[in-house]
Enzyme design. Sequence first.
Site, PDB file in Angstrom:
ATOM      1  N   HIS A 164      80.597  55.762  47.958  1.00 17.78           N
ATOM      2  CA  HIS A 164      79.234  54.964  47.712  1.00 17.78           C
ATOM      3  C   HIS A 164      79.084  54.335  49.262  1.00 17.78           C
ATOM      4  CE1 HIS A 164      76.572  52.128  46.196  1.00 17.78           C
ATOM      5  NE2 HIS A 164      77.074  51.158  46.571  1.00 17.78           N
ATOM      6  N   GLN A 193      79.742  55.613  52.127  1.00 20.75           N
ATOM      7  CA  GLN A 193      79.154  56.762  52.952  1.00 20.75           C
ATOM      8  C   GLN A 193      77.791  57.058  52.767  1.00 20.75           C
ATOM      9  OE1 GLN A 193      80.615  58.202  55.748  1.00 20.75           O
ATOM     10  NE2 GLN A 193      82.182  56.453  55.396  1.00 20.75           N
ATOM     11  N   HIS A 219      75.529  54.847  51.430  1.00 20.46           N
ATOM     12  CA  HIS A 219      74.847  53.706  51.951  1.00 20.46           C
ATOM     13  C   HIS A 219      74.398  53.909  53.358  1.00 20.46           C
ATOM     14  CE1 HIS A 219      73.785  50.178  49.475  1.00 20.46           C
ATOM     15  NE2 HIS A 219      74.824  50.466  48.797  1.00 20.46           N
TER      16      HIS A 219
END
Length: 104
Positions: A78, A80, A82
């Site tokens: 998650h 990465q 973002h």
Amino acid sequence: MENEENLEAIMGLIMNGGNAKSDAMEAIHAAKKGEFDLADEKLKSAEQFLSKAHHSQTSMLTQEAQGNHVTVTLLTVHSQDHLMTAIAFADLAKEIIDLYKKIA
């Protein structure tokens, strides 16, 4: 479970990536209204948040390179996601703002 150092880096990616994306969106909205100085400020802020996010990512990559394997969890993925979304968004924001400047 994430160790404390990894969790700190992961949260840095999420927070700074989210802030960068938010500033990039605000930059687009400012340019749409013809407020190009504000748009440029927001883009600069987005770049600063992206730089902080890269530092968080680099600390994780450094650990991995030193043989301290980082456990890949959903939270890691998650974070990465973002970062990559924020980078793409900031890049597109620059192009959109340039278009608004040309139209004006």
